[in-house]
Design a protein around this motif. Structure first.
Motif, mmCIF file in Angstrom:
data_model
loop_
_atom_site.group_PDB
_atom_site.id
_atom_site.type_symbol
_atom_site.label_atom_id
_atom_site.label_comp_id
_atom_site.label_asym_id
_atom_site.label_seq_id
_atom_site.Cartn_x
_atom_site.Cartn_y
_atom_site.Cartn_z
ATOM 1 N N THR A 10 -13.605 -2.502 1.842
ATOM 2 C CA THR A 10 -13.506 -1.426 1.077
ATOM 3 C C THR A 10 -15.064 -0.620 0.562
ATOM 4 O O THR A 10 -15.130 0.646 0.997
ATOM 5 C CB THR A 10 -12.772 -1.348 -0.496
ATOM 6 O OG1 THR A 10 -11.526 -2.010 -0.228
ATOM 7 C CG2 THR A 10 -12.626 -0.405 -1.041
ATOM 8 N N TYR A 13 -15.975 1.006 3.802
ATOM 9 C CA TYR A 13 -15.196 2.301 4.213
ATOM 10 C C TYR A 13 -16.042 3.495 3.563
ATOM 11 O O TYR A 13 -16.174 4.473 3.888
ATOM 12 C CB TYR A 13 -13.813 2.018 3.923
ATOM 13 C CG TYR A 13 -13.167 3.350 3.916
ATOM 14 C CD1 TYR A 13 -12.893 4.109 5.479
ATOM 15 C CD2 TYR A 13 -12.946 4.340 3.030
ATOM 16 C CE1 TYR A 13 -12.347 5.125 5.535
ATOM 17 C CE2 TYR A 13 -12.050 5.476 3.285
ATOM 18 C CZ TYR A 13 -11.805 6.058 4.401
ATOM 19 O OH TYR A 13 -11.293 7.062 4.803
ATOM 20 N N LYS A 62 -7.550 7.813 -2.464
ATOM 21 C CA LYS A 62 -6.363 7.404 -2.917
ATOM 22 C C LYS A 62 -5.642 7.307 -1.806
ATOM 23 O O LYS A 62 -4.910 6.365 -1.614
ATOM 24 C CB LYS A 62 -5.842 8.354 -4.170
ATOM 25 C CG LYS A 62 -4.755 7.756 -4.462
ATOM 26 C CD LYS A 62 -4.373 8.430 -5.745
ATOM 27 C CE LYS A 62 -3.007 7.919 -6.346
ATOM 28 N NZ LYS A 62 -2.618 8.820 -7.833
ATOM 29 N N HIS A 63 -5.700 8.591 -0.988
ATOM 30 C CA HIS A 63 -4.589 8.591 0.243
ATOM 31 C C HIS A 63 -5.150 7.927 1.477
ATOM 32 O O HIS A 63 -4.378 7.591 2.258
ATOM 33 C CB HIS A 63 -4.194 10.168 0.357
ATOM 34 C CG HIS A 63 -3.420 10.416 -0.685
ATOM 35 N ND1 HIS A 63 -3.865 10.953 -2.091
ATOM 36 C CD2 HIS A 63 -2.142 10.315 -0.994
ATOM 37 C CE1 HIS A 63 -2.941 11.361 -2.733
ATOM 38 N NE2 HIS A 63 -1.704 10.851 -2.360
ATOM 39 N N ARG A 64 -6.312 8.163 1.676
ATOM 40 C CA ARG A 64 -7.067 7.651 3.148
ATOM 41 C C ARG A 64 -7.462 6.130 2.869
ATOM 42 O O ARG A 64 -7.156 5.846 4.213
ATOM 43 C CB ARG A 64 -8.238 8.621 3.460
ATOM 44 C CG ARG A 64 -7.731 9.957 3.679
ATOM 45 C CD ARG A 64 -8.902 10.773 4.048
ATOM 46 N NE ARG A 64 -8.466 12.512 4.312
ATOM 47 C CZ ARG A 64 -9.223 13.229 4.448
ATOM 48 N NH1 ARG A 64 -10.699 13.111 4.265
ATOM 49 N NH2 ARG A 64 -8.915 14.404 4.387
ATOM 50 N N PRO A 66 -5.777 3.491 2.000
ATOM 51 C CA PRO A 66 -4.601 2.706 2.528
ATOM 52 C C PRO A 66 -4.448 2.817 3.944
ATOM 53 O O PRO A 66 -3.960 2.024 4.649
ATOM 54 C CB PRO A 66 -3.429 2.973 1.534
ATOM 55 C CG PRO A 66 -4.149 3.581 0.441
ATOM 56 C CD PRO A 66 -5.340 4.280 0.817
ATOM 57 N N ASP A 67 -4.595 4.021 4.455
ATOM 58 C CA ASP A 67 -4.340 4.220 5.884
ATOM 59 C C ASP A 67 -5.436 3.860 6.746
ATOM 60 O O ASP A 67 -4.931 3.371 7.976
ATOM 61 C CB ASP A 67 -4.405 5.955 6.087
ATOM 62 C CG ASP A 67 -3.242 6.500 5.549
ATOM 63 O OD1 ASP A 67 -1.974 6.028 5.333
ATOM 64 O OD2 ASP A 67 -3.376 7.949 5.165
ATOM 65 N N GLU A 68 -6.611 3.483 6.308
ATOM 66 C CA GLU A 68 -7.635 3.001 7.231
ATOM 67 C C GLU A 68 -7.714 1.623 7.093
ATOM 68 O O GLU A 68 -7.914 0.892 7.987
ATOM 69 C CB GLU A 68 -8.916 3.604 6.592
ATOM 70 C CG GLU A 68 -9.119 4.968 6.860
ATOM 71 C CD GLU A 68 -9.209 5.330 8.322
ATOM 72 O OE1 GLU A 68 -9.636 4.778 9.206
ATOM 73 O OE2 GLU A 68 -8.498 6.496 8.622
ATOM 74 N N GLU A 70 -5.380 -1.771 6.439
ATOM 75 C CA GLU A 70 -3.956 -1.997 6.261
ATOM 76 C C GLU A 70 -3.854 -2.997 5.066
ATOM 77 O O GLU A 70 -2.591 -3.116 4.704
ATOM 78 C CB GLU A 70 -3.430 -2.506 7.722
ATOM 79 C CG GLU A 70 -4.078 -3.813 8.113
ATOM 80 C CD GLU A 70 -3.484 -4.042 9.468
ATOM 81 O OE1 GLU A 70 -3.231 -5.099 9.858
ATOM 82 O OE2 GLU A 70 -3.360 -3.416 10.179
ATOM 83 N N SER A 73 -2.410 -1.665 -0.066
ATOM 84 C CA SER A 73 -1.036 -1.064 -0.307
ATOM 85 C C SER A 73 -1.235 -0.010 -1.221
ATOM 86 O O SER A 73 -0.711 1.193 -1.202
ATOM 87 C CB SER A 73 -0.455 -1.814 -0.900
ATOM 88 O OG SER A 73 -0.682 -2.488 -2.003
ATOM 89 N N LYS A 74 -2.307 0.081 -2.246
ATOM 90 C CA LYS A 74 -2.441 0.928 -3.239
ATOM 91 C C LYS A 74 -3.966 1.293 -3.788
ATOM 92 O O LYS A 74 -4.547 0.102 -4.022
ATOM 93 C CB LYS A 74 -1.520 0.857 -4.362
ATOM 94 C CG LYS A 74 -1.350 1.789 -5.459
ATOM 95 C CD LYS A 74 -0.447 1.297 -6.669
ATOM 96 C CE LYS A 74 -0.546 2.648 -7.743
ATOM 97 N NZ LYS A 74 0.312 2.203 -8.900
ATOM 98 N N SER A 105 -7.189 18.969 1.011
ATOM 99 C CA SER A 105 -7.717 17.589 1.850
ATOM 100 C C SER A 105 -9.388 17.886 2.229
ATOM 101 O O SER A 105 -9.605 18.733 2.990
ATOM 102 C CB SER A 105 -6.920 17.366 3.251
ATOM 103 O OG SER A 105 -7.466 16.345 3.766
#
Length: 108
Positions: A10, A13, A62-64, A66-68, A70, A73-74, A105
């Motif tokens: 995290t 990233y 918050k949105h990216r 979890p996409d990056e 796996e 989850s939140k 975005s």
């Protein structure tokens, strides 16, 4: 994945993909990781507390994230308090409620 590994990934990233936080005098810290559920809480502060695009940055994280990653989850993104917090949080809190920023975005 262990909490330590998840925290490391995290942090990596955020450092690599959201460098604007630190470049503009802000900071982030990983406040909590639940390795069983994959829920991560990230606090941003410093100059981010009074920044006009802080709500957009928070939304992007918050949105990216979890996409990056796996394993996540939140993501909960909160404002850090304490002596490193800037002094204009009410403006950005108002901005979070504005419809203009709901689907924004940022380019990072």
């Amino acid at each position: 994945m262990s909490a330590e590994s998840l925290e490391r990934e995290t942090r990596s990233y955020l450092s690599n993909n959201v460098p604007q936080i630190q470049e503009h005098g802000g900071f982030f810290e990983i406040q909590d990781i639940d390795e069983e559920t994959g829920e991560v809480t990230v606090a941003i502060g410093g100059a981010c507390s009074g920044c006009g695009i802080a709500p957009m940055t928070m939304n992007a994280i918050k949105h990216r994230l979890p996409d990056e990653l796996e394993e996540i989850s939140k993501v909960n993104v909160i404002r850090a308090g304490g002596p490193r917090a800037a002094v204009m949080p009410t403006k950005t809190e108002d901005m979070e409620e504005m419809e203009e920023y709901e689907d924004y975005s940022p380019p990072f």
